[in-house]
Motif scaffolding. Sequence first.
Motif, mmCIF file in Angstrom:
data_model
loop_
_atom_site.group_PDB
_atom_site.id
_atom_site.type_symbol
_atom_site.label_atom_id
_atom_site.label_comp_id
_atom_site.label_asym_id
_atom_site.label_seq_id
_atom_site.Cartn_x
_atom_site.Cartn_y
_atom_site.Cartn_z
ATOM 1 N N UNK A 166 -0.722 -3.172 -6.226
ATOM 2 C CA UNK A 166 -0.561 -2.401 -4.994
ATOM 3 C C UNK A 166 -1.700 -1.403 -4.906
ATOM 4 N N UNK A 167 -1.974 -0.958 -3.682
ATOM 5 C CA UNK A 167 -3.038 0.009 -3.420
ATOM 6 C C UNK A 167 -2.425 1.394 -3.306
ATOM 7 N N UNK A 168 -3.012 2.356 -3.989
ATOM 8 C CA UNK A 168 -2.577 3.751 -3.884
ATOM 9 C C UNK A 168 -3.378 4.432 -2.785
ATOM 10 N N UNK A 169 -2.703 4.730 -1.671
ATOM 11 C CA UNK A 169 -3.344 5.406 -0.545
ATOM 12 C C UNK A 169 -2.621 6.712 -0.246
ATOM 13 N N UNK A 170 -2.144 7.364 -1.311
ATOM 14 C CA UNK A 170 -1.344 8.581 -1.119
ATOM 15 C C UNK A 170 -2.189 9.804 -0.813
ATOM 16 N N UNK A 171 -3.485 9.750 -1.058
ATOM 17 C CA UNK A 171 -4.382 10.864 -0.731
ATOM 18 C C UNK A 171 -4.684 10.818 0.756
ATOM 19 N N UNK A 172 -4.112 11.761 1.507
ATOM 20 C CA UNK A 172 -4.262 11.748 2.967
ATOM 21 C C UNK A 172 -5.525 12.454 3.453
ATOM 22 N N UNK A 173 -6.373 12.919 2.547
ATOM 23 C CA UNK A 173 -7.624 13.552 2.972
ATOM 24 C C UNK A 173 -8.538 12.501 3.579
ATOM 25 N N UNK A 174 -9.547 12.957 4.285
ATOM 26 C CA UNK A 174 -10.489 12.017 4.909
ATOM 27 C C UNK A 174 -11.144 11.128 3.860
ATOM 28 N N UNK A 175 -11.521 11.750 2.742
ATOM 29 C CA UNK A 175 -12.139 10.977 1.670
ATOM 30 C C UNK A 175 -11.131 10.006 1.047
ATOM 31 N N UNK A 176 -9.876 10.448 0.921
ATOM 32 C CA UNK A 176 -8.846 9.590 0.345
ATOM 33 C C UNK A 176 -8.558 8.381 1.216
ATOM 34 N N UNK A 177 -8.504 8.600 2.531
ATOM 35 C CA UNK A 177 -8.253 7.486 3.451
ATOM 36 C C UNK A 177 -9.420 6.507 3.435
ATOM 37 N N UNK A 178 -10.651 7.045 3.373
ATOM 38 C CA UNK A 178 -11.826 6.175 3.313
ATOM 39 C C UNK A 178 -11.803 5.343 2.034
ATOM 40 N N UNK A 179 -11.393 5.976 0.922
ATOM 41 C CA UNK A 179 -11.305 5.245 -0.348
ATOM 42 C C UNK A 179 -10.243 4.146 -0.260
ATOM 43 N N UNK A 180 -9.105 4.458 0.362
ATOM 44 C CA UNK A 180 -8.039 3.462 0.498
ATOM 45 C C UNK A 180 -8.500 2.286 1.345
ATOM 46 N N UNK A 216 0.871 -1.181 0.000
ATOM 47 C CA UNK A 216 0.000 0.000 0.000
ATOM 48 C C UNK A 216 0.906 1.228 0.000
ATOM 49 N N UNK A 217 0.896 1.968 -1.100
ATOM 50 C CA UNK A 217 1.738 3.163 -1.233
ATOM 51 C C UNK A 217 1.007 4.337 -0.615
ATOM 52 N N UNK A 218 1.605 4.939 0.418
ATOM 53 C CA UNK A 218 0.905 5.972 1.182
ATOM 54 C C UNK A 218 1.493 7.364 0.948
ATOM 55 N N UNK A 219 2.409 7.471 -0.004
ATOM 56 C CA UNK A 219 3.021 8.781 -0.285
ATOM 57 C C UNK A 219 3.166 8.935 -1.791
ATOM 58 N N UNK A 220 2.750 10.093 -2.310
ATOM 59 C CA UNK A 220 2.797 10.347 -3.748
ATOM 60 C C UNK A 220 4.240 10.494 -4.221
ATOM 61 N N UNK A 221 4.457 10.157 -5.496
ATOM 62 C CA UNK A 221 5.752 10.385 -6.117
ATOM 63 C C UNK A 221 6.765 9.287 -5.918
ATOM 64 N N UNK A 222 6.385 8.155 -5.323
ATOM 65 C CA UNK A 222 7.322 7.045 -5.108
ATOM 66 C C UNK A 222 7.350 6.165 -6.358
ATOM 67 N N UNK A 223 8.538 5.945 -6.864
ATOM 68 C CA UNK A 223 8.725 5.090 -8.032
ATOM 69 C C UNK A 223 9.264 3.746 -7.545
ATOM 70 N N UNK A 224 8.395 2.752 -7.503
ATOM 71 C CA UNK A 224 8.804 1.450 -6.983
ATOM 72 C C UNK A 224 9.850 0.781 -7.873
ATOM 73 N N UNK A 225 9.875 1.119 -9.158
ATOM 74 C CA UNK A 225 10.848 0.480 -10.054
ATOM 75 C C UNK A 225 12.277 0.847 -9.704
ATOM 76 N N UNK A 226 12.474 2.003 -9.067
ATOM 77 C CA UNK A 226 13.821 2.448 -8.699
ATOM 78 C C UNK A 226 14.081 2.289 -7.197
ATOM 79 N N UNK A 227 13.138 1.708 -6.478
ATOM 80 C CA UNK A 227 13.315 1.514 -5.040
ATOM 81 C C UNK A 227 14.314 0.387 -4.789
ATOM 82 N N UNK A 228 14.890 0.409 -3.606
ATOM 83 C CA UNK A 228 15.858 -0.632 -3.239
ATOM 84 C C UNK A 228 15.126 -1.931 -2.908
#
Length: 305
Positions: free
Chosen positions: A113-127, A90-102
């Motif tokens: 994977x689940x995109x949970x980078x929207x930290x708003x109340x609605x975004x968290x509910x959607x995640x 679950x990706x919780x921060x925008x702008x992360x490129x998993x292809x270049x991650x260690x």
Amino acid sequence: MRVFISHAWEDKPLALSLSQLPDFIDAWVDVRELLGGERLDPTIITAIEDSHVFIVLISRISLAKVWVAQEVNWAMEREAQKDRVFVLPVVIEAGIDLTTSAPPFQQFAQRLFIDASDRSEAGIAKARALIAGTLFHWASDWLDRMEPRGDSNRRFADTLERDLVEFQTRLFAVKAALAWPLPTLVQDEAVAHLIQVKDAYNTFTERFIPHLGDLDADIRWRFGVAAQRGFMRLTTFIRNEVYHGAAFALNDAIESINAFETVLSKDPPALAAAESRRQARVAALEPVMAELVERTADYVDTLRP
């Protein structure tokens, strides 16, 4: 469904928020802060092993945490052992490129994977809804695979009980065949009956004893860690105390039968000693068999609702 949520300490508020999932999901979030040099302690390992799903929250902070990487590595090993999907990123921060991650995070670029980078109340509910929906879909797939008619675990327990009872029955037959004095056991009819029941026992145990080891992982998957540990105790008793123990000792009586004509019939003291050993071997099996029957019944009862 038991779910382990791996996260960096700094992301704990979001982890706790995302853990507020439907009632069919029991989410486990560690409330302790681990230091950088710590190894995974047994509590964490047990929690991961006892979970049906491992969720890892990916942020720039968690990507740099040694213990999060340790947990992911452990979870991926568990996934390989289970031979099914186990890890949900679950990706919780925008702008992360998993292809270049260690490593080990880089591998998640090629899987769901689940995109949970929207930290708003609605975004968290959607995640939360996306996580719950994914887990419900996985659970449905597992039920379809493991229990297409909804009764696979019951049939598994019934089959295990049938095999355990058959083991007892065949061993009881051998014990009963050896219950007569040696001069009677060497008669043609007695010998023929003993050969029949002994061969039936040997044929069955050649399959049954090795098969017990194959069931260990299946029992853990179907019924959990406690059932697996109980099964290990039962199989240890069967192998050590019964199969390689009191049952194996009956071979001494069979050897006496084979030696009756050439040796024992001509040596009364040797015959008396052999007869004493036969009685002792048969008598020693009695309490072991009684304990086996009790242990089997008690264990199988734990597998049934």
